[in-house]
Design an enzyme around this catalytic site. Structure first.
Site, PDB file in Angstrom:
ATOM      1  N   PHE A   1       6.494 -12.670 -58.295  1.00  0.00           N
ATOM      2  CA  PHE A   1       6.960 -13.216 -56.973  1.00  0.00           C
ATOM      3  C   PHE A   1       8.468 -12.798 -56.871  1.00  0.00           C
ATOM      4  O   PHE A   1       9.373 -13.281 -57.505  1.00  0.00           O
ATOM      5  CB  PHE A   1       7.266 -14.718 -56.914  1.00  0.00           C
TER       6      PHE A   1
ATOM      7  N   LYS B   1      19.466 -18.399 -54.603  1.00  0.00           N
ATOM      8  CA  LYS B   1      19.233 -19.828 -54.678  1.00  0.00           C
ATOM      9  C   LYS B   1      20.353 -20.685 -54.869  1.00  0.00           C
ATOM     10  O   LYS B   1      21.284 -21.068 -54.383  1.00  0.00           O
ATOM     11  CB  LYS B   1      18.071 -20.012 -55.591  1.00  0.00           C
TER      12      LYS B   1
ATOM     13  N   ASP C   1      15.073 -10.179 -62.214  1.00  0.00           N
ATOM     14  CA  ASP C   1      15.083 -11.172 -61.022  1.00  0.00           C
ATOM     15  C   ASP C   1      15.252 -12.430 -61.597  1.00  0.00           C
ATOM     16  O   ASP C   1      14.381 -13.408 -61.929  1.00  0.00           O
ATOM     17  CB  ASP C   1      13.784 -11.140 -60.177  1.00  0.00           C
TER      18      ASP C   1
END
Ligand SMILES: *Cc1c(COP(=O)(O)O)cnc(C)c1O
Length: 404
Positions: free
Chosen positions: A142, A256, A227
């Site tokens: 993802f 985030k 990531d």
């Protein structure tokens, strides 16, 4: 009078695209690990906006930095310099040990920017023939929702009817270093991977995997792009998840929690010449690197370190993990986690994880299901032992029920 919950839900359903199916709670306030709904019920947030509010809801120091900066200067575009950008660069580089920084907004944009950068590096430094660059990614990845990114997803929901997609990606199984070795060709410019696959259900790779990955990437002059948008900034009990593996990525992606949930801020960090290949006019973003984002991110990074949140994630994560493992329930197939990135995988016969999340809501816990049978647990990193113990009592009550 303010609109009722029923009205708000009906209005959302009427006007909004139905690309989410939220748990039926309407939140109106947050503080630390807690959030409150419009009826005054309090919940322990065990999702933290997918790890974006790691510093806790409405952290007062990040809030103060945001308000102070918003009153002075919010956006200049990169057509001009602003007095926050250099300080943001300096502080994020010092924190992460990186040499170059590219500021963006959303996580997916950081991923896209990294893809562009490693391709450019491949053509201009590695010498890959133009248009031939290959990037290796993992099954069940993802990396966000943009077109470039969903094109190399292996999830049917994520990809379905959004094509055609960009070529240049090869997909290999996660956690399999031999598969990486086989997939590398002279045109491979990068391996893009999550240190722990979050959306896939908190999948931790076998010990030694990333050490082998690092060796292979170095041997074949392939950029290792980690990531860390979800795993980074303390979530797993270390600043970066790569530190558990004893390796360093060539390119690291953060997002985030980089803003503590106040504002979309992401960054591409590189240890080398990857970002050095970008020249004026070749990449950009109107909002990327804006002074408000920089001021917010600086405060978000500062409190993470100054308030010991990373160490707390390690301590409380271990307590939470052990507590979950100690629950004797037929519903539980496996408990996984590192730091405060945790998951409970249910036996398929136990019913859908969604049902358990809805039941947890009734006990004052907000958690999110992923992939039918997994409950993910990721509270803010400021959680205390007492709060962990209280949460474990609620999980025990719900997980020892059969909600199939
Ligand atoms: C959330 C996430 C992204 C995408 O970030 P957005 O801000 O939603 O675009 C990318 N990679 C990982 C690992 C993530 O968890």
């Amino acid at each position: 009078m303010s609109p009722s919950v029923v009205d708000l839900l009906a209005t959302e359903a009427r006007f909004g695209a139905h690309n989410y199916q939220p748990i039926g709670v309407v939140l109106t306030r947050g503080e630390g690990v807690w959030v409150w709904d419009t009826e005054g019920n309090r919940y322990l947030d065990c999702l933290s906006a997918y790890s974006a509010v790691s510093q806790g809801h409405c952290h007062p120091k990040i809030l103060a930095a945001m308000v102070e900066q918003a009153q002075r200067l919010t956006l200049t575009s990169r057509a001009f310099h602003n007095d926050q950008l250099a300080l943001f660069y300096e502080e994020i580089a010092a924190l992460t040990g990186s040499h170059k920084v590219l500021p963006m907004n959303s996580g997916a944009e950081a991923v896209e920017s990294a893809i562009k950068s490693v391709r450019k590096w491949g053509y201009e430094v590695k010498g890959v023939p133009d248009g031939q660059a290959e990037i290796i990614v993992c099954a069940d990845n993802f990396h966000g929702r943009t077109l470039g990114v969903v094109g190399f997803s292996t999830d049917a929901e994520t990809r379905g009817h959004f094509g055609p997609f960009a070529p240049g990606f090869r997909i290999i199984p996660f956690g399999d270093a031999a598969a990486l070795e086989q997939a590398i060709t002279p045109n491979t410019v990068a391996f893009l991977v999550e240190p722990i696959q979050g959306e896939a259900g908190v999948i931790i790779p076998p010990a030694g995997y990333f050490a082998s990955v690092r060796e292979l990437c170095t041997a074949h002059n392939v950029m290792l792009v980690l990531d860390e948008i979800q795993t980074g900034l303390g979530r797993t009990g270390k600043l970066l998840a790569e530190q558990h593996e004893g390796i360093e990525a060539d390119v690291t992606l953060l997002g985030k929690a980089l803003s503590g949930g106040f504002y979309p801020v992401s960054a591409v960090l590189s240890n080398n010449d990857v970002l050095g290949t970008l020249r004026p006019g070749q990449h950009g973003s109107t909002f990327g690197g804006n002074p408000l984002a920089c001021a917010v991110a600086r405060a978000a990074m500062r409190v993470l370190v100054e308030e010991g949140m990373i160490e707390n994630a390690a301590t409380q994560g271990a307590r939470f993990l052990q507590g979950l493992k100690d629950i004797r329930a037929n519903t539980i197939r496996e408990v996984r986690g590192r730091g405060l990135m945790l998951a409970v995988e249910l036996h398929p016969e136990a019913g859908r994880a969604r049902r358990y999340c809805e039941a947890l809501q009734g006990k004052g816990i907000l958690a999110k299901d992923t992939h039918e049978h997994t409950i993910r647990i990721a509270p803010p990193l400021v959680i205390t032992s007492d709060q962990v113990d209280w949460a474990l009592e609620q999980f025990t009550t719900i997980l020892t029920q059969d909600l199939s």
